[in-house]
Design an enzyme around this catalytic site. Structure first.
Site, mmCIF file in Angstrom:
data_model
loop_
_atom_site.group_PDB
_atom_site.id
_atom_site.type_symbol
_atom_site.label_atom_id
_atom_site.label_comp_id
_atom_site.label_asym_id
_atom_site.label_seq_id
_atom_site.Cartn_x
_atom_site.Cartn_y
_atom_site.Cartn_z
ATOM 1 N N GLU A 9 0.671 -1.605 -0.448
ATOM 2 C CA GLU A 9 0.001 -0.315 -0.249
ATOM 3 C C GLU A 9 1.008 1.150 0.009
ATOM 4 O OE1 GLU A 9 -3.215 -0.238 -0.366
ATOM 5 O OE2 GLU A 9 -3.614 -2.060 0.053
ATOM 6 N N ASP A 24 -5.124 -9.574 -8.462
ATOM 7 C CA ASP A 24 -5.288 -8.742 -9.402
ATOM 8 C C ASP A 24 -4.151 -8.350 -10.161
ATOM 9 O OD1 ASP A 24 -5.205 -7.573 -6.722
ATOM 10 O OD2 ASP A 24 -6.747 -6.624 -7.389
ATOM 11 N N GLU A 31 -19.350 -5.488 -3.973
ATOM 12 C CA GLU A 31 -18.289 -5.272 -3.475
ATOM 13 C C GLU A 31 -17.706 -6.584 -3.988
ATOM 14 O OE1 GLU A 31 -16.237 -3.575 -2.661
ATOM 15 O OE2 GLU A 31 -14.388 -5.313 -1.366
ATOM 16 N N GLU A 67 -12.720 0.553 -10.200
ATOM 17 C CA GLU A 67 -11.857 -0.326 -11.126
ATOM 18 C C GLU A 67 -12.997 -0.387 -12.216
ATOM 19 O OE1 GLU A 67 -12.236 -1.346 -8.039
ATOM 20 O OE2 GLU A 67 -10.029 -1.386 -7.462
ATOM 21 N N THR A 69 -1.106 0.883 -10.406
ATOM 22 C CA THR A 69 -2.223 0.078 -9.620
ATOM 23 C C THR A 69 -3.297 1.461 -9.276
ATOM 24 O OG1 THR A 69 -3.612 -1.467 -9.190
ATOM 25 C CG2 THR A 69 -1.172 -0.807 -7.941
#
Ligand SMILES: *[C@@H]1O[C@H](CO)[C@@H](O)[C@H](O)[C@H]1NC(C)=O
Ligand SMILES: *[C@@H]1O[C@H](CO)[C@@H](O)[C@H](O)[C@H]1NC(C)=O
Ligand SMILES: *[C@@H]1O[C@H](CO)[C@@H](O)[C@H](O)[C@H]1NC(C)=O
Ligand SMILES: *[C@@H]1O[C@H](CO)[C@@H](O)[C@H](O)[C@H]1NC(C)=O
Ligand SMILES: *[C@@H]1O[C@H](CO)[C@@H](O)[C@H](O)[C@H]1NC(C)=O
Ligand SMILES: *[C@@H]1O[C@H](CO)[C@@H](O)[C@H](O)[C@H]1NC(C)=O
Ligand SMILES: *[C@@H]1O[C@H](CO)[C@@H](O)[C@H](O)[C@H]1NC(C)=O
Length: 526
Positions: free
Chosen positions: A125, A270, A378, A422, A514
């Site tokens: 992160e 992902d 979600e 996304e 990302t």
């Protein structure tokens, strides 16, 4: 973005995507006119950004995130001002000079040696938000948007701070294999003791750390991240690769061996697949072998994971797997995959990836279009005609969900919306590739739905249930990726052509990390 989740097993025959459904051929319509500015919509997104920034600045800056209902704050990202650093590249591409200069003056003052006392630091992160936010701002302010500031000393200080941050983090790679530990503590330096790390958290560092080396000349950052990555490019044992290019999730830090064969394009995995392609966009010379791994994964996804819900054979979703057994569940997070396939098709000049990506984008739009709020959930599931009705690992909808499933082709297993980007991100790629205004309309509808339902108090809040009136209530939290991603992609899809935009001809001067921070590509045009 990613989250770690566990999932169940199912024994189901893999379907071949092409044989089930005729692929809609999407023509390349690529005249520059199709990408002209839609000023009204672009300005509306800029207004939303300014509103959210003002609320954050008044009640939370320089803490990590705003609590918009209570006008308070939290420091879930170690207290270095996550929302400010994540907002930086968005303020810059929106050419918002006030906010840009506010953040630019702030970044040199951050003490990356000192997190909020006791807080755990996620290498992943911290890399995708802070390190990337700084490198992207540096690229843009040294390059095409240098006119936004006269504070050149602060621009230079950004790169120094990026090095300070990476130097503070780099002990994470000090393991027997060089695969990093993800969960860190400073003062003194230690880890949470985990003996494994995940596919996405290992495999989504290489773009940022390589770019830092390219900008500074210190080759150590690239070498550290690429050493960890090497175990993912040559996965062991063979059983951890149940389909060519598609891998398990957890890797033993001590010996580099995968511990399972569960995975997919979902949270936890992902952005490993995302970065295989994006490294090639970043430098097609140095990272050609990454592209080869992406092609394997993409082809296997089309061949083995593509799935059509029993009630809506026109829709395409991507299943998860445990070994070769499929699990018919997906997530908002996974909806980046349509955009990633489209980018792959553009860059590799392979129409089949664009067509498949458009099919995935259409499926994700379906998860938005069918809820009461116009925002997708979600987590959702579906069943296929090959699933036995009594299969407890691939359950069908409950009786009160049957009507919804019949119409929508999915049913909701977690209805939250936490300001994720996304779906709009993939609309962005669909539009940039085709110039088809429908994708702009879908992105606009998504943005308006978020603005209508999530906007509350001094910012935007998470929803508890996208399929209930008013989102079923709020969670008082505004994650930093609202600034970095939701508002950036919502804006850029309506903004005019520019060097930081993804190009329909597959030749790109920038590539988005990302977290949607655009990096200047390093290699020669592909
Ligand atoms: C950690 O970061 C701070 C500033 O953000 C810097 O002063 C310090 O030197 C860094 N530590 C290392 C080991 O580079
Ligand atoms: C290069 O980066 C490494 C890794 O953080 C660091 O230990 C080293 O001090 C850096 N070298 C220079 C010359 O800054
Ligand atoms: C991880 O690797 C180490 C070193 O080879 C080994 O001792 C340990 O048992 C492995 N852990 C698991 C869970 O396989
Ligand atoms: C599943 O079966 C139903 C009923 O036979 C049919 O209408 C539907 O098209 C099938 N779905 C798929 C994805 O093949
Ligand atoms: C599910 O149904 C099939 C046939 O309809 C039967 O053979 C099988 O034993 C059932 N499985 C379970 C777990 O009930
Ligand atoms: C634009 O995209 C929509 C949605 O995918 C599709 O239905 C439509 O046919 C496309 N238009 C053109 C001209 O390709
Ligand atoms: C967003 O919400 C604000 C506050 O309700 C409203 O004034 C604005 O018109 C909305 N924007 C759009 C594009 O709907």
């Amino acid at each position: 973005m990613h989250s770690s989740r566990s999932f169940a097993i199912a024994a189901v025959a893999a379907l071949c995507w092409q044989t089930v459904l005729a692929v809609p051929h999407v023509p390349r319509q690529s005249s520059a006119d199709n990408h002209a500015l839609n000023r009204q919509r672009a300005d509306a997104v800029k207004d939303a950004f300014q509103f959210a920034w003002d609320g954050y600045y008044k009640y939370a800056f320089p803490h990590d995130e705003l609590h918009p209902l209570s006008n308070s704050y939290s420091d879930s990202r170690n207290g270095w001002g996550a929302s400010a650093v994540d907002a930086f590249s968005t303020a810059i591409v929106m050419q918002n000079a006030d906010v840009t200069n506010t953040i630019l003056s702030y970044i040199p003052t951050i003490n990356f040696g000192q997190p909020v006392p006791g807080s755990q630091i996620s290498l992943f992160e911290t890399t995708i938000r802070y390190l990337a936010g700084m490198l992207s701002g540096y690229d843009l302010l040294k390059g095409p948007l240098s006119g936004l500031t006269t504070n050149t000393a602060a621009v230079d200080a950004i790169l120094t701070q990026a090095q300070n941050l990476a130097n503070n983090l780099s002990f994470a790679f000090d393991t027997p294999t060089g695969i990093p530990s993800n969960n860190l503590y400073f003062n003194p330096q230690s880890t949470d003791g985990s003996t494994s790390n995940g596919l996405a958290t290992i495999g989504s560092l290489v773009l940022e750390w390589t770019h830092l080396s390219d900008l500074t000349g210190n080759k150590t950052y690239a070498a550290l991240s690429q050493k960890g990555q090497s175990y993912l490019l040559h996965p062991q044992p063979a059983s951890s690769e149940p389909f060519p290019g598609l891998l398990g999730t957890n890797v033993n830090i001590s010996n580099g061996v995968f511990l399972d064969a569960e995975g997919g394009w979902v949270g936890g995995d992902d952005s490993f697949y995302e970065y295989l392609l994006k490294m090639y966009v970043y430098d097609s010379t140095r990272f050609a072998s990454y592209k080869d791994r992406w092609v394997l994964a993409a082809d296997s996804t089309i061949q083995y994971l593509a799935s059509h819900p029993s009630t809506r054979p026109d829709l395409t979703f991507v299943a998860m797997y445990d070994g070769q057994e499929l699990i018919f569940e997906s997530e908002h997070l996974a909806c980046f995959n349509g955009g990633n396939f489209i980018l792959g098709g553009l860059v590799l000049k392979e129409q089949k990836y664009i067509d498949f990506g458009i099919a995935l984008v259409t499926g994700c739009e379906d998860t938005y279009a069918n809820t009461l709020t116009g925002i997708g959930p979600e987590v959702f599931r579906w069943v296929t005609n090959t699933t036995a009705a009594n299969d407890t690992t691939n359950p069908g909808p409950s009786s009160h969900e049957e009507a919804f499933y019949k119409k929508a082709g999915f049913y909701i297993t977690d209805g939250a919306y936490i300001l994720r980007p996304e779906v709009i991100e993939s609309f962005y790629y669909a539009y940039r590739a085709t110039g088809n205004q429908t994708y702009r309309d879908w992105a606009w509808n998504g943005f308006v739905a978020v603005n209508t339902t999530c906007r509350v108090g001094s910012g935007f809040a998470e929803l508890q249930n996208v399929n209930a009136a008013n989102g079923g209530g709020f969670n008082d939290f505004q994650d930093s990726f609202l600034f970095a991603e939701v508002l950036k992609y919502s804006y850029l899809i309506h903004a005019p052509d520019n060097v930081w935009q993804t190009n329909h001809n597959g030749v790109n001067q920038f590539v988005f990390n990302t977290e949607a921070h655009p990096f200047k590509v390093a290699g020669p045009p592909i």
